[in-house]
Design a protein around this motif. Structure first.
Motif, short mmCIF file in Angstrom:
data_model
loop_
_atom_site.label_atom_id
_atom_site.label_comp_id
_atom_site.label_asym_id
_atom_site.label_seq_id
_atom_site.Cartn_x
_atom_site.Cartn_y
_atom_site.Cartn_z
N UNK A 1 55.00 -0.95 35.10
CA UNK A 1 53.85 -0.10 34.84
C UNK A 1 52.70 -0.96 34.31
N UNK A 2 51.55 -0.82 34.89
CA UNK A 2 50.43 -1.65 34.47
C UNK A 2 49.77 -1.09 33.21
N UNK A 3 48.92 -1.90 32.61
CA UNK A 3 48.25 -1.53 31.37
C UNK A 3 47.36 -0.29 31.52
N UNK A 4 46.65 -0.19 32.65
CA UNK A 4 45.73 0.93 32.83
C UNK A 4 46.46 2.26 33.02
N UNK A 5 47.70 2.22 33.56
CA UNK A 5 48.47 3.45 33.72
C UNK A 5 49.04 3.94 32.39
N UNK A 6 49.33 3.02 31.49
CA UNK A 6 49.93 3.38 30.21
C UNK A 6 48.90 3.93 29.23
N UNK A 7 47.68 3.39 29.26
CA UNK A 7 46.63 3.84 28.35
C UNK A 7 45.40 4.27 29.15
N UNK A 8 45.44 5.46 29.78
CA UNK A 8 44.31 5.89 30.60
C UNK A 8 43.11 6.31 29.76
N UNK A 9 41.94 6.23 30.35
CA UNK A 9 40.71 6.72 29.71
C UNK A 9 40.68 8.23 29.90
N UNK A 10 40.46 8.96 28.79
CA UNK A 10 40.39 10.42 28.86
C UNK A 10 39.07 10.90 28.28
N UNK A 11 38.66 12.11 28.67
CA UNK A 11 37.45 12.72 28.13
C UNK A 11 37.85 13.87 27.23
N UNK A 12 37.23 13.94 26.06
CA UNK A 12 37.47 15.03 25.12
C UNK A 12 36.24 15.92 25.12
N UNK A 13 36.39 17.19 25.51
CA UNK A 13 35.27 18.12 25.59
C UNK A 13 35.30 19.08 24.40
N UNK A 14 34.14 19.36 23.84
CA UNK A 14 34.00 20.24 22.68
C UNK A 14 34.40 21.67 23.03
N UNK A 15 35.11 22.32 22.10
CA UNK A 15 35.49 23.72 22.29
C UNK A 15 34.38 24.66 21.83
N UNK A 16 33.28 24.10 21.28
CA UNK A 16 32.17 24.94 20.83
C UNK A 16 31.28 25.39 21.99
N UNK A 17 31.56 24.89 23.19
CA UNK A 17 30.80 25.31 24.36
C UNK A 17 29.47 24.60 24.53
#
Length: 54
Positions: A1-17
């Motif tokens: 398993x490569x490094x990029x598959x183990x620690x993917x970039x994710x986006x966190x979206x606000x629940x306040x809309x």
């Protein structure tokens, strides 16, 4: 398993809309389910929950 598959970039979206997002990385081995962090939303002017979007 490569490094990029183990620690993917994710986006966190606000629940306040407000549409505000943070970008971070997560360890898929220790955090398999969706991440929820309480962070500051400058548009809302307060701390709210930010959920991982896919």
């Amino acid at each position: 398993m490569s490094r990029s598959e183990l620690r993917p970039v994710i986006r966190l979206r606000s629940t306040a809309g407000t549409g505000y997002t943070y970008v971070t990385r997560k360890n898929r081995r220790t955090d398999a389910d969706r991440m929820v962090l309480r962070k500051y939303d400058p548009v809302a002017g307060r701390h709210v929950d930010f959920r991982e979007e896919r």
